[in-house]
Scaffold this motif. Structure first.
Motif, PDB file in Angstrom:
ATOM      1  N   ILE A 182       9.567  36.666  -7.932  1.00 27.34           N
ATOM      2  CA  ILE A 182      10.520  36.003  -7.034  1.00 27.34           C
ATOM      3  C   ILE A 182      11.443  37.049  -6.393  1.00 27.34           C
ATOM      4  N   GLU A 183      11.871  38.025  -7.189  1.00 29.16           N
ATOM      5  CA  GLU A 183      12.752  39.058  -6.655  1.00 29.16           C
ATOM      6  C   GLU A 183      12.051  39.861  -5.569  1.00 29.16           C
ATOM      7  N   LEU A 184      10.744  40.100  -5.748  1.00 27.59           N
ATOM      8  CA  LEU A 184       9.971  40.831  -4.738  1.00 27.59           C
ATOM      9  C   LEU A 184       9.907  40.053  -3.430  1.00 27.59           C
ATOM     10  N   LEU A 185       9.631  38.731  -3.507  1.00 24.29           N
ATOM     11  CA  LEU A 185       9.560  37.914  -2.293  1.00 24.29           C
ATOM     12  C   LEU A 185      10.927  37.842  -1.617  1.00 24.29           C
ATOM     13  N   SER A 186      11.973  37.758  -2.414  1.00 23.92           N
ATOM     14  CA  SER A 186      13.311  37.675  -1.844  1.00 23.92           C
ATOM     15  C   SER A 186      13.696  38.986  -1.167  1.00 23.92           C
ATOM     16  N   ARG A 187      13.359  40.097  -1.817  1.00 21.36           N
ATOM     17  CA  ARG A 187      13.737  41.401  -1.265  1.00 21.36           C
ATOM     18  C   ARG A 187      12.908  41.785  -0.057  1.00 21.36           C
ATOM     19  N   LYS A 188      11.612  41.466  -0.097  1.00 21.33           N
ATOM     20  CA  LYS A 188      10.721  41.917   0.974  1.00 21.33           C
ATOM     21  C   LYS A 188      10.631  40.938   2.130  1.00 21.33           C
ATOM     22  N   TYR A 189      10.674  39.601   1.814  1.00 21.15           N
ATOM     23  CA  TYR A 189      10.479  38.609   2.881  1.00 21.15           C
ATOM     24  C   TYR A 189      11.657  37.650   3.039  1.00 21.15           C
ATOM     25  N   ASN A 190      12.689  37.829   2.230  1.00 17.38           N
ATOM     26  CA  ASN A 190      13.852  36.934   2.255  1.00 17.38           C
ATOM     27  C   ASN A 190      13.440  35.483   1.969  1.00 17.38           C
ATOM     28  N   GLN A 193       0.839  -1.194   0.000  1.00 15.73           N
ATOM     29  CA  GLN A 193       0.000   0.000   0.000  1.00 15.73           C
ATOM     30  C   GLN A 193       0.877   1.248   0.000  1.00 15.73           C
ATOM     31  N   LEU A 194       0.244   2.362  -0.346  1.00 20.97           N
ATOM     32  CA  LEU A 194       0.929   3.657  -0.366  1.00 20.97           C
ATOM     33  C   LEU A 194       0.215   4.579   0.618  1.00 20.97           C
ATOM     34  N   VAL A 195       0.731   4.668   1.810  1.00 23.93           N
ATOM     35  CA  VAL A 195       0.114   5.546   2.809  1.00 23.93           C
ATOM     36  C   VAL A 195       0.924   6.823   2.928  1.00 23.93           C
ATOM     37  N   ARG A 196       0.248   7.920   3.119  1.00 21.77           N
ATOM     38  CA  ARG A 196       0.894   9.225   3.244  1.00 21.77           C
ATOM     39  C   ARG A 196       0.028  10.119   4.127  1.00 21.77           C
ATOM     40  N   PRO A 197       0.651  11.041   4.866  1.00 24.07           N
ATOM     41  CA  PRO A 197      -0.128  12.004   5.650  1.00 24.07           C
ATOM     42  C   PRO A 197      -0.872  12.957   4.714  1.00 24.07           C
ATOM     43  N   GLN A 198      -2.109  13.263   5.025  1.00 19.80           N
ATOM     44  CA  GLN A 198      -2.903  14.177   4.221  1.00 19.80           C
ATOM     45  C   GLN A 198      -2.957  15.529   4.924  1.00 19.80           C
ATOM     46  N   LEU A 199      -2.268  16.512   4.338  1.00 27.67           N
ATOM     47  CA  LEU A 199      -2.136  17.827   4.958  1.00 27.67           C
ATOM     48  C   LEU A 199      -3.346  18.716   4.721  1.00 27.67           C
ATOM     49  N   GLY A 200      -4.104  18.453   3.672  1.00 24.94           N
ATOM     50  CA  GLY A 200      -5.258  19.301   3.372  1.00 24.94           C
ATOM     51  C   GLY A 200      -4.871  20.640   2.771  1.00 24.94           C
ATOM     52  N   LEU A 201      -3.821  20.671   1.960  1.00 19.90           N
ATOM     53  CA  LEU A 201      -3.329  21.916   1.356  1.00 19.90           C
ATOM     54  C   LEU A 201      -3.182  21.757  -0.154  1.00 19.90           C
ATOM     55  N   LYS A 202      -3.560  22.791  -0.884  1.00 21.73           N
ATOM     56  CA  LYS A 202      -3.231  22.903  -2.299  1.00 21.73           C
ATOM     57  C   LYS A 202      -2.116  23.926  -2.418  1.00 21.73           C
ATOM     58  N   LEU A 203      -1.091  23.588  -3.188  1.00 20.49           N
ATOM     59  CA  LEU A 203       0.150  24.364  -3.175  1.00 20.49           C
ATOM     60  C   LEU A 203       0.590  24.788  -4.574  1.00 20.49           C
ATOM     61  N   ARG A 204       1.410  25.810  -4.623  1.00 19.82           N
ATOM     62  CA  ARG A 204       2.066  26.246  -5.851  1.00 19.82           C
ATOM     63  C   ARG A 204       3.529  26.530  -5.531  1.00 19.82           C
ATOM     64  N   THR A 205       4.380  26.500  -6.545  1.00 14.82           N
ATOM     65  CA  THR A 205       5.839  26.553  -6.348  1.00 14.82           C
ATOM     66  C   THR A 205       6.368  27.973  -6.561  1.00 14.82           C
ATOM     67  N   VAL A 206       7.186  28.434  -5.606  1.00 15.30           N
ATOM     68  CA  VAL A 206       7.778  29.763  -5.725  1.00 15.30           C
ATOM     69  C   VAL A 206       8.678  29.836  -6.950  1.00 15.30           C
ATOM     70  N   ASP A 207       9.433  28.787  -7.221  1.00 11.66           N
ATOM     71  CA  ASP A 207      10.364  28.792  -8.355  1.00 11.66           C
ATOM     72  C   ASP A 207       9.670  28.963  -9.695  1.00 11.66           C
ATOM     73  N   PHE A 208       8.369  28.678  -9.778  1.00 11.75           N
ATOM     74  CA  PHE A 208       7.653  28.788 -11.042  1.00 11.75           C
ATOM     75  C   PHE A 208       7.045  30.173 -11.256  1.00 11.75           C
ATOM     76  N   LEU A 209       7.219  31.089 -10.306  1.00  6.05           N
ATOM     77  CA  LEU A 209       6.720  32.447 -10.471  1.00  6.05           C
ATOM     78  C   LEU A 209       7.593  33.215 -11.449  1.00  6.05           C
ATOM     79  N   GLU A 210       7.108  34.352 -11.898  1.00  7.52           N
ATOM     80  CA  GLU A 210       7.916  35.201 -12.761  1.00  7.52           C
ATOM     81  C   GLU A 210       9.103  35.753 -11.973  1.00  7.52           C
ATOM     82  N   MET A 211      10.160  36.081 -12.699  1.00  6.31           N
ATOM     83  CA  MET A 211      11.397  36.500 -12.044  1.00  6.31           C
ATOM     84  C   MET A 211      11.182  37.747 -11.182  1.00  6.31           C
ATOM     85  N   ALA A 212      10.398  38.692 -11.672  1.00  4.70           N
ATOM     86  CA  ALA A 212      10.145  39.904 -10.890  1.00  4.70           C
ATOM     87  C   ALA A 212       9.410  39.588  -9.598  1.00  4.70           C
TER      88      ALA A 212
END
Length: 552
Positions: A450-458, A429-448
């Motif tokens: 990502i730069e905003l998140l890095s500059r404002k929130y590190n 069987q394949l058991v895994r914890p179910q977090l109940g979250l839908k997610l998106r990846t920071v690396d897939f955002l536009e470069m500008a």
């Protein structure tokens, strides 16, 4: 008379003998010999006209050809003409009881001898029964001709039209038309129809047939070496069909991932969609499956065998089948490392089990809200039966398994598949914890962005929370939409594949301790709360499950 099948007979005026019926029709200039056709009306353009895709032609003159008393035979010589190419019209067949029939046996004997048909003289009347008789005679003659050919196949040759000269244009072009002899014209039309039928059968030969991959609208640009690599890998790509209550419910592709030399059986990896009887558009909803469905595998050498379902995962939508019967199937290695930006190759089977092979790249995009977190995507397309196909690198290693999803094609990386296979082998069987979250990846955002998140929130990487399941542990601990998951179980994460590997590892260690798969486990996540601009570690007590993670 009625024209033969496939004939093009323009409604042109023809020279007729004087009769009560012809007195009502416009008379023709006496410059044409009996049997000569005038220029057809504009609705029936000659084969040299722009309407037929050819060059334009001048108005034919009323000049006679120095012809005999009847229509000229092809063997008779014509006056010297210019270098202009000949133009062809179809002469209209004429009723013998209402006109003077210009019939020259020499004009049709050479053409009819090629078809090995009896030569017929003009008749006073042609009715449906006589035409049907002629068609039957032609079919019998053609059958006799085919039976006399070689046992393999007779050569394909286009029949020659029984043409005779009609008139000459001012520029010197000689206009030809099909003879007005009904038997010769009918024989030609039937011969041409048989020729087209045989040509269509010839085009379906494997060596001449157009590639089924042409539907992908891409041109292959592989070197001979690359083709050998992909063709060798394609031997492990098979076609699967599932039947429920005697009806085919799905067809997809599978990958041979294991081979047992002792039992002569293979393990085939494919999508659980093969046995899915009801698949909603939203991946986060319940699906209906038919595990008892009969599944048949078809391998590239056209051999078919029944398969036995070993296991399927509703969450990851993968399934494992075992072949029944002694089949020799090669396996292809699964490569856990996926390099973004590299050229990859789709290897799948269409509904005729023919190979689908196209070059694609991985797209840097997140799943849609109705798609699972663990999906990655490519910039190509596959048919629905290509689901379960292989995504291979240019060394012939499998780096993922494909899913025909909308609007773009998804795949699960091989690293995740290998982890699933290990858990299935060890625990069934394949058991895994179910977090109940839908997610998106920071690396897939536009470069500008990502730069905003890095500059404002590190923040340079992580997973952004897109949606939180109501009343789940994450919501109770203050995780909200827009927050960023930075780590899980003490490991920094930058993509969903890493998170899924960690969650499966949590389930694996829990089962290794002899715990029940339905119990709860603690999962530690590092969270950045964007509203408070704060970071903290949160321990979520969640359930382990082998089923699909559902959002209501």
């Amino acid at each position: 008379m009625r024209s033969g099948p496939g004939s093009k007979v323009p409604d042109s005026r023809t020279r007729r003998a004087a009769s009560d019926e012809d007195q009502e029709r416009p008379s023709l200039p006496p410059s044409l010999e009996p049997g000569m056709s005038t220029m057809p009306p504009s609705s029936s353009a000659p084969c040299g006209s722009p309407a037929c895709g050819g060059t334009s032609m001048e108005e034919p003159s009323r000049e006679e050809l120095p012809a005999p008393s009847s229509r000229a035979s092809p063997s008779q010589s014509l006056p010297a003409v210019t270098e202009a190419p000949p133009t062809y019209w179809f002469a209209r067949p004429r009723r013998a009881d209402s006109m003077t029939m210009s019939y020259d046996p020499q004009a049709t004997e050479s053409k009819q001898s090629e078809l090995d048909l009896p030569l017929s003289t003009p008749q006073s009347q042609f009715n449906d029964s006589s035409i049907a008789s002629e068609e039957k005679q032609w079919e019998v003659a053609q059958d006799q001709q085919d039976s006399d050919s070689s046992a393999d196949s007779s050569p394909l040759r286009e029949p020659q039209a029984p043409l005779v000269p009609i008139l000459r244009t001012p520029s010197g072009e000689v206009v030809y038309g099909i003879t007005d002899d009904p038997v010769a014209a009918q024989a030609y039309h039937w011969a041409y129809r048989k020729y087209e039928e045989k040509l269509a059968r010839q085009e379906q030969l494997p060596t001449l047939r157009s590639s089924s991959c042409a539907s992908s609208c891409t041109t292959e640009c592989y070197s001979p070496k690359q083709k050998k690599i992909f063709l060798n890998a394609s031997k492990s790509v098979v076609s699967l069909s599932a039947y429920h209550d005697g009806t085919e419910i799905n067809q997809c592709t599978g990958i041979v991932v294991e081979w047992d030399d002792v039992k002569k059986t293979a393990i085939i990896l494919t999508s659980a969609w093969i046995i899915c009887t009801k698949k909603p558009f939203d991946d986060w909803s319940y699906k209906d499956y038919a595990p008892e469905a009969k599944v048949i595998v078809r391998i590239p050498d056209d051999t078919a065998s029944d398969c036995r379902l070993l296991y399927f995962s509703k969450h990851f939508d993968i399934a494992f089948f075992e072949t029944m019967g002694e089949l020799t199937l090669p396996i292809v290695p699964l490569k856990p490392d996926l390099e973004y930006g590299q050229n990859l190759c789709v290897l799948a089977r269409d509904n005729k089990t023919d190979l689908i092979c196209t070059t694609v790249r991985v797209k840097y995009v997140d799943p849609y809200e109705y798609q699972h977190n663990h999906y990655l995507f490519i910039d190509g397309s596959i048919p629905k039966c290509g689901t379960g196909g292989a995504l291979a690198d240019f060394s012939g290693n499998i780096v993922g398994m494909l899913f025909c999803t909308l609007p773009i094609v998804a795949f699960i990386p091989s690293s995740l598949i290998l982890t699933c296979m290990r858990l299935w082998r060890n625990f069934g069987q394949l058991v895994r914890p179910q977090l109940g979250l839908k997610l998106r990846t920071v690396d897939f955002l536009e470069m500008a962005h990502i730069e905003l998140l890095s500059r404002k929130y590190n923040i340079a990487s992580g997973l952004i929370v897109r949606e939180v399941f109501s009343q789940c542990a994450a919501e109770k601990h203050g995780i909200r939409v827009g927050d960023v998951i930075l780590s899980c179980q003490g490991e920094n994460i930058s993509n969903v594949t890493q998170l899924e590997d960690i969650l499966l590892g949590v389930g694996e260690r829990h089962l290794e301790k002899g715990n029940d798969s339905g119990s709860k486990v603690d999962v530690e996540v590092g969270v950045f709360h964007v509203r408070k601009c704060s970071r903290r570690l949160v321990t979520l007590t969640v359930e382990l499950s082998d089923g699909i993670e559902v959002f209501h």
